[in-house]
Design a protein around this motif. Sequence first.
Motif, PDB file in Angstrom:
ATOM      1  N   THR A   1       0.558  -1.282   0.338  1.00  0.00           N
ATOM      2  CA  THR A   1       0.351  -0.119   0.249  1.00  0.00           C
ATOM      3  C   THR A   1       0.930   1.143  -0.217  1.00  0.00           C
ATOM      4  O   THR A   1       0.805   2.364  -0.839  1.00  0.00           O
ATOM      5  CB  THR A   1      -0.729   0.216   1.357  1.00  0.00           C
ATOM      6  OG1 THR A   1      -1.605  -0.765   0.795  1.00  0.00           O
ATOM      7  CG2 THR A   1      -2.116   0.982   1.386  1.00  0.00           C
TER       8      THR A   1
ATOM      9  N   ARG B   1      -6.724  -1.067  -5.276  1.00  0.00           N
ATOM     10  CA  ARG B   1      -7.237  -0.798  -4.188  1.00  0.00           C
ATOM     11  C   ARG B   1      -6.855  -1.630  -2.829  1.00  0.00           C
ATOM     12  O   ARG B   1      -6.870  -2.616  -3.425  1.00  0.00           O
ATOM     13  CB  ARG B   1      -8.890  -1.002  -3.845  1.00  0.00           C
ATOM     14  CG  ARG B   1      -9.709   0.006  -4.895  1.00  0.00           C
ATOM     15  CD  ARG B   1      -9.952   1.718  -4.337  1.00  0.00           C
ATOM     16  NE  ARG B   1     -10.384   0.873  -2.779  1.00  0.00           N
ATOM     17  CZ  ARG B   1     -11.981   1.178  -3.266  1.00  0.00           C
ATOM     18  NH1 ARG B   1     -12.701   0.873  -4.638  1.00  0.00           N
ATOM     19  NH2 ARG B   1     -12.939   0.741  -2.157  1.00  0.00           N
TER      20      ARG B   1
ATOM     21  N   TYR C   1     -15.740  -6.007  -3.217  1.00  0.00           N
ATOM     22  CA  TYR C   1     -14.678  -4.579  -5.083  1.00  0.00           C
ATOM     23  C   TYR C   1     -14.365  -5.802  -5.762  1.00  0.00           C
ATOM     24  O   TYR C   1     -14.603  -5.491  -6.996  1.00  0.00           O
ATOM     25  CB  TYR C   1     -14.175  -3.936  -3.811  1.00  0.00           C
ATOM     26  CG  TYR C   1     -13.131  -3.296  -5.285  1.00  0.00           C
ATOM     27  CD1 TYR C   1     -13.021  -2.715  -5.510  1.00  0.00           C
ATOM     28  CD2 TYR C   1     -11.384  -4.227  -5.262  1.00  0.00           C
ATOM     29  CE1 TYR C   1     -12.391  -2.258  -6.510  1.00  0.00           C
ATOM     30  CE2 TYR C   1     -10.881  -3.493  -6.461  1.00  0.00           C
ATOM     31  CZ  TYR C   1     -11.244  -2.024  -6.968  1.00  0.00           C
ATOM     32  OH  TYR C   1     -10.263  -1.596  -8.300  1.00  0.00           O
TER      33      TYR C   1
END
Length: 418
Positions: free
Chosen positions: A102, A119, A130
């Motif tokens: 991330t 994401r 998602y």
Amino acid sequence: MKVLIIGSGGREHALGWKLSQSPTLPRLYFAPGNPGTAELGTNLKLSNHAEITAFAAEEGIHLVIVGPEQPLVDGLADKLNSIGVPCFGPDQAAARLEGSKTFAKEVMEATGVPTATYRAFEDLEEALAYAESQPHPLVVKADGLAGGKGVTICQDLAQTQAALQEAMADKRFGKAGDSVVIEEFLTGTEVSFHLISDGERFLPLISAQDHKTLYEDGKGPNTGGMGTYAPSPLVTPELADTIQNDVCIPVLNYLRDQGHPFRGVLFAGLMLTWNGPKVLEFNVRFGDPETQVIMPLLDFDLLPVLHEAARGKLDTSRPHGWRDDSAACVVLAAEGYPVSPRKGDTISGLAPAMDTKIFHAGTKRCQDGTLETAGGRVMGVTAWGEDLETARTKAYRQVEEVKFDGKHYRRDIGGSAR
């Protein structure tokens, strides 16, 4: 010069092998090292950062080279630098480039570095929702360090759901899977690009190409790497300039401006797509097994380069040449790798031929002198020659000489480049 190399794999063996050729003839220590490194220097049982820093201070170590990523993510470089021991490897803050998928994505967003859309999720139900809304294939990545095994390519929703369940609920990768990144699947050819940086200046290294899957033709689970070759014919001088300018320099400048100049190896894993190179991941150390093909082609004294970079004083004006050869490395893995590799099988046939080197990784020397398998990737058989086909032929000829029960290897390393 006294040099301490942290790690126990083929990468550390290859680094020690190259450094041992320095005209300054360094005194080499390895922690913990392996049977191959024991032939180059002294293997040490240093079990934690406190013992490493104490030894470095007491012994008067001039340079510590950190091979694996975990010690860097845990802040070993910070501890060594705090006592005045130069460390080739970034500080803890900069090492997050590899320690957190991330964080790496956030840095790429901030600097405009091309990468897959993504994401990040800390909640399993949100991640599943998602995934249902996205076209496949998708890639699921454990956010933290997972020994090169935390990436799953998912062809359909069922595979994505299973990968998310494994990482976030079943904790297959431990805390590394507490959060995940879901990103688009990029198509193209993968290449590895390394450069040595002192935080301000940098020295690009020769390109390489890794083979990640366990079986030929990109089949089977991802591994830490089943083989590699160098240089990659796809990385032209023009493409190398593009990678430096569009990927490496923006990231190096960003970290410097954040107060964490990157001193070590920045390793970009890239996919060459129709829209240009895109970053798959960043590593903050030499690649394994890429190091095993980069080192034989390097035609300059590596020791002063690493020492200068660790101290923020890299001299890029010095000639840094490369042999006009190619190299190939075939990884020999134990039966059951990468899930549950078998250990304890006797190894024989290690007499290397000319222009060939066997780099130890998962091996163990027994009290009676015999050599046994002791890990998943047992060793890397590297060879070099005037062209890639010559290097491949030498490497595979040597592979046939090495014997141990359950030996597994890919037969197509470098084959796509012919």
